[in-house]
Every structure is written in structure tokens, then in C-alpha cells.
Write a protein that holds these residues in place. Sequence first.
Motif, PDB file in Angstrom:
ATOM      1  N   GLU A   1       0.399 -43.150 -15.744  1.00  0.00           N
ATOM      2  CA  GLU A   1       1.426 -42.495 -16.563  1.00  0.00           C
ATOM      3  C   GLU A   1       1.117 -41.012 -16.746  1.00  0.00           C
ATOM      4  O   GLU A   1       2.009 -40.172 -16.661  1.00  0.00           O
ATOM      5  CB  GLU A   1       1.535 -43.159 -17.936  1.00  0.00           C
ATOM      6  CG  GLU A   1       2.246 -44.471 -17.915  1.00  0.00           C
ATOM      7  CD  GLU A   1       2.417 -45.056 -19.297  1.00  0.00           C
ATOM      8  OE1 GLU A   1       3.303 -45.896 -19.437  1.00  0.00           O
ATOM      9  OE2 GLU A   1       1.675 -44.681 -20.230  1.00  0.00           O
ATOM     10  N   TYR A   2      -0.144 -40.710 -17.000  1.00  0.00           N
ATOM     11  CA  TYR A   2      -0.523 -39.310 -17.143  1.00  0.00           C
ATOM     12  C   TYR A   2      -0.262 -38.552 -15.851  1.00  0.00           C
ATOM     13  O   TYR A   2       0.291 -37.453 -15.863  1.00  0.00           O
ATOM     14  CB  TYR A   2      -1.987 -39.200 -17.550  1.00  0.00           C
ATOM     15  CG  TYR A   2      -2.510 -37.787 -17.540  1.00  0.00           C
ATOM     16  CD1 TYR A   2      -1.907 -36.796 -18.306  1.00  0.00           C
ATOM     17  CD2 TYR A   2      -3.591 -37.441 -16.757  1.00  0.00           C
ATOM     18  CE1 TYR A   2      -2.384 -35.501 -18.280  1.00  0.00           C
ATOM     19  CE2 TYR A   2      -4.074 -36.150 -16.736  1.00  0.00           C
ATOM     20  CZ  TYR A   2      -3.462 -35.183 -17.504  1.00  0.00           C
ATOM     21  OH  TYR A   2      -3.921 -33.903 -17.477  1.00  0.00           O
ATOM     22  N   TYR A   3      -0.641 -39.129 -14.729  1.00  0.00           N
ATOM     23  CA  TYR A   3      -0.401 -38.476 -13.440  1.00  0.00           C
ATOM     24  C   TYR A   3       1.092 -38.262 -13.198  1.00  0.00           C
ATOM     25  O   TYR A   3       1.515 -37.205 -12.754  1.00  0.00           O
ATOM     26  CB  TYR A   3      -0.991 -39.304 -12.301  1.00  0.00           C
ATOM     27  CG  TYR A   3      -0.610 -38.784 -10.939  1.00  0.00           C
ATOM     28  CD1 TYR A   3      -1.304 -37.719 -10.377  1.00  0.00           C
ATOM     29  CD2 TYR A   3       0.456 -39.326 -10.231  1.00  0.00           C
ATOM     30  CE1 TYR A   3      -0.944 -37.219  -9.137  1.00  0.00           C
ATOM     31  CE2 TYR A   3       0.815 -38.827  -8.992  1.00  0.00           C
ATOM     32  CZ  TYR A   3       0.115 -37.766  -8.450  1.00  0.00           C
ATOM     33  OH  TYR A   3       0.477 -37.266  -7.233  1.00  0.00           O
TER      34      TYR A   3
ATOM     35  N   ARG B   1      -0.371 -31.769 -11.647  1.00  0.00           N
ATOM     36  CA  ARG B   1      -1.047 -32.995 -11.221  1.00  0.00           C
ATOM     37  C   ARG B   1      -2.458 -32.689 -10.755  1.00  0.00           C
ATOM     38  O   ARG B   1      -2.672 -31.775  -9.970  1.00  0.00           O
ATOM     39  CB  ARG B   1      -0.244 -33.677 -10.134  1.00  0.00           C
ATOM     40  CG  ARG B   1       1.115 -34.079 -10.676  1.00  0.00           C
ATOM     41  CD  ARG B   1       1.785 -35.065  -9.806  1.00  0.00           C
ATOM     42  NE  ARG B   1       2.956 -35.588 -10.495  1.00  0.00           N
ATOM     43  CZ  ARG B   1       4.064 -35.927  -9.897  1.00  0.00           C
ATOM     44  NH1 ARG B   1       4.162 -35.823  -8.598  1.00  0.00           N
ATOM     45  NH2 ARG B   1       5.061 -36.404 -10.584  1.00  0.00           N
TER      46      ARG B   1
ATOM     47  N   LEU C   1      -0.195 -39.661 -22.846  1.00  0.00           N
ATOM     48  CA  LEU C   1       0.196 -40.887 -22.150  1.00  0.00           C
ATOM     49  C   LEU C   1      -1.006 -41.712 -21.724  1.00  0.00           C
ATOM     50  O   LEU C   1      -0.887 -42.930 -21.558  1.00  0.00           O
ATOM     51  CB  LEU C   1       1.063 -40.557 -20.927  1.00  0.00           C
ATOM     52  CG  LEU C   1       2.458 -40.063 -21.261  1.00  0.00           C
ATOM     53  CD1 LEU C   1       3.177 -39.592 -20.008  1.00  0.00           C
ATOM     54  CD2 LEU C   1       3.255 -41.148 -21.970  1.00  0.00           C
ATOM     55  N   LEU C   2      -2.157 -41.086 -21.551  1.00  0.00           N
ATOM     56  CA  LEU C   2      -3.359 -41.841 -21.183  1.00  0.00           C
ATOM     57  C   LEU C   2      -3.729 -42.846 -22.276  1.00  0.00           C
ATOM     58  O   LEU C   2      -3.788 -44.050 -22.007  1.00  0.00           O
ATOM     59  CB  LEU C   2      -4.515 -40.895 -20.870  1.00  0.00           C
ATOM     60  CG  LEU C   2      -5.825 -41.537 -20.453  1.00  0.00           C
ATOM     61  CD1 LEU C   2      -5.654 -42.367 -19.198  1.00  0.00           C
ATOM     62  CD2 LEU C   2      -6.882 -40.493 -20.235  1.00  0.00           C
TER      63      LEU C   2
ATOM     64  N   SER D   1       1.602 -34.384 -22.041  1.00  0.00           N
ATOM     65  CA  SER D   1       1.500 -35.572 -21.193  1.00  0.00           C
ATOM     66  C   SER D   1       0.120 -36.222 -21.282  1.00  0.00           C
ATOM     67  O   SER D   1      -0.022 -37.388 -20.913  1.00  0.00           O
ATOM     68  CB  SER D   1       1.824 -35.209 -19.747  1.00  0.00           C
ATOM     69  OG  SER D   1       0.920 -34.225 -19.281  1.00  0.00           O
ATOM     70  N   GLU D   2      -0.882 -35.516 -21.776  1.00  0.00           N
ATOM     71  CA  GLU D   2      -2.212 -36.103 -21.923  1.00  0.00           C
ATOM     72  C   GLU D   2      -2.195 -37.291 -22.886  1.00  0.00           C
ATOM     73  O   GLU D   2      -3.033 -38.182 -22.810  1.00  0.00           O
ATOM     74  CB  GLU D   2      -3.229 -35.063 -22.417  1.00  0.00           C
ATOM     75  CG  GLU D   2      -3.631 -34.053 -21.383  1.00  0.00           C
ATOM     76  CD  GLU D   2      -2.689 -32.849 -21.315  1.00  0.00           C
ATOM     77  OE1 GLU D   2      -1.817 -32.716 -22.212  1.00  0.00           O
ATOM     78  OE2 GLU D   2      -2.815 -32.070 -20.371  1.00  0.00           O
TER      79      GLU D   2
ATOM     80  N   ALA E   1       2.494 -35.488 -15.850  1.00  0.00           N
ATOM     81  CA  ALA E   1       1.763 -34.247 -16.103  1.00  0.00           C
ATOM     82  C   ALA E   1       2.473 -33.071 -15.433  1.00  0.00           C
ATOM     83  O   ALA E   1       3.029 -33.205 -14.343  1.00  0.00           O
ATOM     84  CB  ALA E   1       0.332 -34.358 -15.595  1.00  0.00           C
TER      85      ALA E   1
END
Length: 179
Positions: free
Chosen positions: A117-119, A125, A75-76, A72-73, A122
Amino acid sequence: MDMSLIVNRKVSDGMSDNNKLMTGILILAAGVIILLGKWGVFSFLGKALWPLILLIPGILLHLWVFSRRGSSELLLPAGILVVYSVLFFIGIIWGWAFLFHKMWPAFILGIAVGLFEYYAYAAQRQSGMLLTAVVLGALSIILLGWSMFSFSFVYLLAIVLIVAGIWLIVARGNSRRLW
């Protein structure tokens, strides 16, 4: 006439029909490419479509994460790349002076979108991530409104109160801490 003589004659002619077809297609394509280049088609496409260099990796990173192949990192930077590519398309369409004079706060929005998006996706969180994304997003929207419409202080105050009210309404039944 003997059939073997006809076959041997065709082989000895040099190029087969397939080779002639492929060579003809390549020569035709080269001519069309040269002609389009002289007419300025490629320079226009280069000037108009270069933000795809940012958009395509941003979309591919999103697809990679959502297909569960990436973390998911990713997505940043994916969110930032997509927002920035849209901004650069706006710069091409409406002019760079408009983008950098009026829409500069939207660059902050790109960071807010990436953080949000990352939050949101993830596995664990991190505290403060949502608050940072919301503050940056709200700041970006307020500054964008101010820049685009030359808001006075009263409008700024009204927008801040509306955003704060929406925030309290959305967070009211949420027992988990948002920041």
C-alpha cells in the motif's frame, strides 16, 4: 385559583418534569447496564470485539491518507493494523491454537500488505519496495498453504512456478524497473 399561585407551586415542588425524565432515564440505564454486566454481556463483548482496537485506527489511517490529510507513509501501519485485526478476529472465532499453529504466516502478509500500500500510493516510489512486498507476500502465502494443507515439496514448487509466471506476465510490458 390564581395562576401565579399554580406556577409558584410547580417551581417549589422540587424537580421539574424534564429533570424527572432525565433522572429516570439515567437510573433505568444504570440498572440495565448493571444487569447486562451480571449476565456477562460486557465480558463477552470485551473478549469478542477487542480487535476493533486495531481495526478502527487502521481504517482511520486509511481514510486520513485517502482524504489527502496524511502522508502515504501512514499506509504502512494502516495495512498492518487491518490485517492483524482480521487475524485476531479469526483467532477469536476459530481458536488461538488454530491461529498460531496454522495461520502464523499471515502475520508476514500484514507487513507485505502495508509495504505494498505504501509503495502504491507514495509520491516517490522507493526502489526495492515492490519487490520486498511481493516476496514477503509470496512467502507468506506459500508458508500459509504449507501450514494449512501440509503441502509437499511438489506443491511448493508448483506454487513458486505459478507465482513466477504471473510475475513475468504482469511485468512484461512494463518498461519501468519493478525493483
